[in-house]
Write an enzyme that holds these catalytic residues in place. Structure first.
Site, mmCIF file in Angstrom:
data_model
loop_
_atom_site.group_PDB
_atom_site.id
_atom_site.type_symbol
_atom_site.label_atom_id
_atom_site.label_comp_id
_atom_site.label_asym_id
_atom_site.label_seq_id
_atom_site.Cartn_x
_atom_site.Cartn_y
_atom_site.Cartn_z
ATOM 1 N N GLU A 1 3.773 -14.648 -13.133
ATOM 2 C CA GLU A 1 3.460 -13.323 -12.742
ATOM 3 C C GLU A 1 2.630 -12.364 -13.391
ATOM 4 O O GLU A 1 1.649 -11.701 -13.008
ATOM 5 C CB GLU A 1 4.830 -12.613 -12.229
ATOM 6 C CG GLU A 1 5.318 -12.972 -10.850
ATOM 7 C CD GLU A 1 6.563 -12.275 -10.387
ATOM 8 O OE1 GLU A 1 6.785 -11.671 -9.586
ATOM 9 O OE2 GLU A 1 7.329 -12.111 -11.266
ATOM 10 N N CYS B 1 1.015 -1.189 -0.075
ATOM 11 C CA CYS B 1 -0.014 0.048 0.054
ATOM 12 C C CYS B 1 0.776 1.345 0.066
ATOM 13 O O CYS B 1 2.097 1.171 0.366
ATOM 14 C CB CYS B 1 -0.743 0.124 1.054
ATOM 15 S SG CYS B 1 -1.674 -1.439 1.525
ATOM 16 N N LYS C 1 8.440 -15.334 -13.603
ATOM 17 C CA LYS C 1 8.181 -14.066 -14.653
ATOM 18 C C LYS C 1 6.703 -14.584 -15.299
ATOM 19 O O LYS C 1 5.971 -13.577 -15.392
ATOM 20 C CB LYS C 1 9.496 -13.822 -15.401
ATOM 21 C CG LYS C 1 10.332 -12.895 -14.746
ATOM 22 C CD LYS C 1 9.665 -11.752 -14.357
ATOM 23 C CE LYS C 1 10.767 -10.924 -13.216
ATOM 24 N NZ LYS C 1 10.622 -11.598 -11.876
ATOM 25 N N HIS D 1 11.907 -37.469 -12.593
ATOM 26 C CA HIS D 1 11.395 -37.727 -11.564
ATOM 27 C C HIS D 1 10.144 -36.954 -10.982
ATOM 28 O O HIS D 1 9.762 -36.866 -9.985
ATOM 29 C CB HIS D 1 12.494 -37.120 -10.479
ATOM 30 C CG HIS D 1 13.776 -37.898 -10.263
ATOM 31 N ND1 HIS D 1 13.923 -39.039 -9.910
ATOM 32 C CD2 HIS D 1 14.904 -37.672 -10.720
ATOM 33 C CE1 HIS D 1 15.257 -39.527 -9.865
ATOM 34 N NE2 HIS D 1 15.753 -38.499 -10.761
ATOM 35 N N GLU E 1 13.212 -18.675 -12.270
ATOM 36 C CA GLU E 1 12.989 -17.048 -12.371
ATOM 37 C C GLU E 1 12.052 -17.077 -13.629
ATOM 38 O O GLU E 1 11.223 -16.151 -13.782
ATOM 39 C CB GLU E 1 14.443 -16.281 -12.345
ATOM 40 C CG GLU E 1 14.195 -14.858 -12.883
ATOM 41 C CD GLU E 1 13.269 -14.193 -11.850
ATOM 42 O OE1 GLU E 1 12.928 -12.962 -12.582
ATOM 43 O OE2 GLU E 1 13.064 -14.468 -10.671
ATOM 44 N N TRP F 1 -3.956 -2.346 -1.025
ATOM 45 C CA TRP F 1 -3.857 -3.818 -1.488
ATOM 46 C C TRP F 1 -4.296 -4.495 -0.314
ATOM 47 O O TRP F 1 -4.017 -4.612 0.760
ATOM 48 C CB TRP F 1 -2.317 -4.105 -1.705
ATOM 49 C CG TRP F 1 -1.929 -5.337 -2.283
ATOM 50 C CD1 TRP F 1 -1.791 -5.366 -3.488
ATOM 51 C CD2 TRP F 1 -1.734 -6.539 -1.780
ATOM 52 N NE1 TRP F 1 -1.583 -6.885 -3.936
ATOM 53 C CE2 TRP F 1 -1.647 -7.634 -2.597
ATOM 54 C CE3 TRP F 1 -1.781 -6.956 -0.267
ATOM 55 C CZ2 TRP F 1 -1.301 -8.853 -2.375
ATOM 56 C CZ3 TRP F 1 -1.636 -8.373 -0.089
ATOM 57 C CH2 TRP F 1 -1.155 -9.375 -1.307
ATOM 58 N N ASN G 1 -0.317 1.257 6.325
ATOM 59 C CA ASN G 1 0.227 0.295 5.716
ATOM 60 C C ASN G 1 0.700 -0.654 6.807
ATOM 61 O O ASN G 1 1.009 -0.381 7.754
ATOM 62 C CB ASN G 1 1.236 0.486 5.064
ATOM 63 C CG ASN G 1 1.189 1.529 3.810
ATOM 64 O OD1 ASN G 1 0.010 1.754 3.559
ATOM 65 N ND2 ASN G 1 2.223 2.276 3.181
ATOM 66 N N GLY G 2 0.237 -1.916 6.723
ATOM 67 C CA GLY G 2 0.629 -3.033 7.316
ATOM 68 C C GLY G 2 -0.175 -3.936 7.819
ATOM 69 O O GLY G 2 -1.315 -3.973 7.227
ATOM 70 N N ARG H 1 3.632 -0.002 -6.519
ATOM 71 C CA ARG H 1 3.446 -1.090 -5.388
ATOM 72 C C ARG H 1 2.539 -2.056 -5.678
ATOM 73 O O ARG H 1 2.457 -2.792 -4.992
ATOM 74 C CB ARG H 1 3.407 -0.193 -4.131
ATOM 75 C CG ARG H 1 4.492 0.715 -3.652
ATOM 76 C CD ARG H 1 4.287 1.643 -2.524
ATOM 77 N NE ARG H 1 5.401 2.166 -1.873
ATOM 78 C CZ ARG H 1 5.598 2.084 -0.757
ATOM 79 N NH1 ARG H 1 5.146 0.980 0.097
ATOM 80 N NH2 ARG H 1 6.752 2.450 -0.426
ATOM 81 N N LYS I 1 4.701 -4.365 -5.360
ATOM 82 C CA LYS I 1 5.959 -3.955 -5.539
ATOM 83 C C LYS I 1 6.784 -4.483 -4.246
ATOM 84 O O LYS I 1 8.061 -4.969 -4.430
ATOM 85 C CB LYS I 1 6.149 -2.880 -6.247
ATOM 86 C CG LYS I 1 7.705 -2.550 -6.675
ATOM 87 C CD LYS I 1 8.226 -3.617 -7.623
ATOM 88 C CE LYS I 1 9.609 -3.437 -8.292
ATOM 89 N NZ LYS I 1 10.095 -4.306 -9.100
#
Length: 613
Positions: A492, A2, A489, A508, A485, A77, A101-102, A27, A608
């Site tokens: 995401e 946020c 990506k 496996h 990665e 958020w 925020n939090g 963010r 973010k």
């Protein structure tokens, strides 16, 4: 996550607040709102909130203007409660409005206490409880400052808070515990922001609140109180932020711009840490040399998300080049595992924002136990940087896109330089060997520029990937973390289910997924592991899997028939090839997301800077 903005100024607050929130859009958020107190309206407190993007709030303000020169704003958020207008910040009860925020961990207990006074919530959020409690203190006769302090004293959890009061046109109160908050200084004006970027157009002079601080702001300035309630002095710092960094610069998305910036920022990072020995007494070389690896028997690397995958890649460098055993942990697990540490351990923390809540908590666990605390960060004024013994800047510049690109490759560059230094200190590299590896690393920015030439091919491949539901990424050695990665990506920003595996793990389990519809991305430079990678690739081909091979010209030629699509990389033999090959997986994810029409820079449900658990 946020974003918070606050202002006590000379001009109408609403446009200033919206502009500040716009710089915090990166963010990630799902609603936005502002509240003001207007002296011309009898110091009445009023607010406007809107679901979705900030443009919806801006449109609402056109039809329902909000006046006043003192106000607070927020991009939310969702954590407690769905993304709805009712749950959007600011939350107001009676004579107080709050942005937060939090997470307030004891909000249920506080609600139960307030219910005994017939005070009940109107939303699903933990934040509303803060406003409810503060207004109750006001009703008991507390002055606004006293009410805010009494409220803060009852809170458990992580928070950055800003309070606005009806009847008070020259007062804002801010508090910080576990979530960053900055105070900005102006001439007859004061500001609050989640970070300095939010305040960039208003001021370049900021004070970062320390853990447990409360700040009382008026137009005349700010008074700071520490966690014990004592008045303290906090430093004012000049922070130079290029406001053009939040401009797309002609690119369609910030992510595209930031991918393209990599040759430049990587060159800056490499030069900072590997510049001539004539400058060894300052800059990055001096920082690296300040870390003593000589009598260290273990390096602990802790991070989250993409930063954790940078650590996984660097593990190969530290162990193979410096012969230093490495332990990697996800920060959210490390902080609760309570692992033993000795004074022969260096603890290393990697975070783009420098405010990642779990990473910061892990750092605080290690403080006083490990020999030294080292951080690799993009924000030199962040909490993680300030609480480290040595903070190594990655010099990526502001990264707006939620999916990290240039920060990832800059993290890798700094970690590679650190591994080279550690190898020499530990006697595993002579002068010639050190110079040879430094030259390879210094060549990486140029090779990254060459790797960008694959974009036309990648666009064509993305046209096919935009229609699949699943994808598999394979790699061996240091390409294995890059496979992770690449999968991260893709999922995401395109929302395609993707998994990354070590190529040797194919038999496996993952091979059960292979059919004629599954694209399998194989990262296989012409190195010592190439033949084994090709063998794994043939196992996929034999089962009609669609291979997308990322390799150099020699590797693509040797792979033989059966490759569905090929992405050519420059010849980049040596340990630092993952930095170069990262460009290919970034572009593949980006263009696939564009093909699908998703929100590339602000993918759903993601933020973010993750400043809560």
């Amino acid at each position: 996550m946020c974003g918070i903005v606050g202002v006590i100024g000379k001009h109408q607050a609403a446009p200033i607040l919206v502009d500040g929130l716009r710089r915090l859009e990166y963010r990630g958020y799902d609603s936005a709102g502002i509240a003001t107190v207007d002296a011309a309206q009898g110091a009445r407190l009023d607010r406007r909130r809107a679901l979705g993007k900030l443009v919806n709030l801006a449109d609402l303000l056109v039809h329902e203007p909000l006046t006043g020169t003192c106000g607070i704003g927020h991009t939310r958020w969702a954590t407690h409660g769905a993304a709805t207008t009712a749950n959007a910040h600011p939350h107001a009860r009676g004579r107080v409005a709050v942005v937060h925020n939090g997470i307030i961990e004891n909000y249920r207990q506080l609600r139960e206490e307030l219910a005994t006074h017939q005070i009940v919530p109107e939303t699903q959020t933990d934040t509303e409880t803060v406003a409810m409690l503060c207004n109750w203190f006001l009703d008991q006769g507390h002055a606004p400052e006293a009410a805010a302090k009494a409220t803060i004293a009852r809170l458990e959890g992580a928070y950055a808070l800003a309070f606005l009061f009806e009847g008070e046109t020259d007062l804002l109160i801010a508090a910080r515990k576990g979530s960053p908050l900055a105070v900005g200084w102006g001439a007859g004006e004061m500001f609050i922001g989640s970070d300095a970027l939010a305040l960039a157009a208003m001021t370049s002079e900021v004070t970062y609140l320390e853990e447990g601080d409360i700040a009382v702001l008026t137009r005349a300035g700010a008074t700071f109180f520490d966690e014990g309630g004592d008045i303290v002095q906090r430093a004012r710092k000049t922070v130079e932020i290029d406001i053009h960094s939040v401009d797309k610069g002609g690119y369609k998305h910030f992510m595209a711009k930031e991918i393209a910036e990599q040759p430049r920022v990587l060159a800056a990072a490499a030069d900072y840490y590997l510049g001539g020995r004539a400058h060894a007494d300052r800059g990055g070389r001096a920082l690296l040399e300040s870390i003593d690896f000589t009598n260290v028997d273990r390096l602990v690397m802790v991070a989250c998300g993409t930063a954790a995958l940078a650590c996984h890649t660097a593990k190969y460098w530290f162990e193979q080049i410096a012969r230093l055993p490495v332990e990697i942990d996800i920060a959210s697990e490390y902080r609760y595992r309570e692992p033993p540490l000795s004074d022969r351990t260096v603890a290393l923390f990697v975070s783009q924002s420098g405010e990642t809540a779990d990473t910061l908590a892990a750092l605080r666990y290690c403080a006083g136990k490990a020999r030294s605390i080292v951080s690799v960060v993009n924000v030199g004024t962040s909490s993680i940087a300030r609480e480290s013994d040595v903070a190594l800047p990655i010099l990526a510049g502001t990264e707006i896109g939620v999916a990290s690109t240039k920060a990832f490759t800059c993290q890798l560059t700094v970690l590679a330089a650190m591994a080279i230094t550690a190898a020499r200190q530990r006697g595993h590299l002579d002068a010639a060997g050190e110079v040879a590896l430094q030259e390879q690393l210094m060549a990486v920015p140029r090779l990254v520029g060459q790797a960008m030439h694959c974009e036309t091919t990648v666009k064509e491949i993305a046209g096919h990937l935009g229609h699949v539901d699943d994808a598999l990424f394979l790699g061996r050695g240091a390409m294995y973390p890059l496979a992770l990665e690449g999968a991260l990506k893709l999922k995401e920003i395109s929302y395609i289910h993707a998994e990354g595996y070590a190529s040797g793990e194919l038999k496996h389990g993952p091979i059960a997924l292979v059919d004629d519809k599954l694209p399998v991305v194989v990262l296989a430079p012409s190195d010592a592991m190439f033949d084994k990678s090709v063998s794994n690739m043939q196992e996929v081909i034999a089962r009609s899997g669609r291979i997308i091979m990322i390799s150099d010209a020699a590797g693509l030629a040797e792979a033989g028939e059966g490759v569905w699509q090929a992405i050519e990389m420059p010849d980049a033999g040596g340990p630092f090839a993952p930095i170069i090959y990262a460009v290919a997986v970034q572009l593949l994810a980006y263009h696939t997301a564009v093909e699908k029409g998703t929100d590339v820079d602000q993918p759903r449900n993601l933020a973010k800077s993750v400043t809560v658990e």
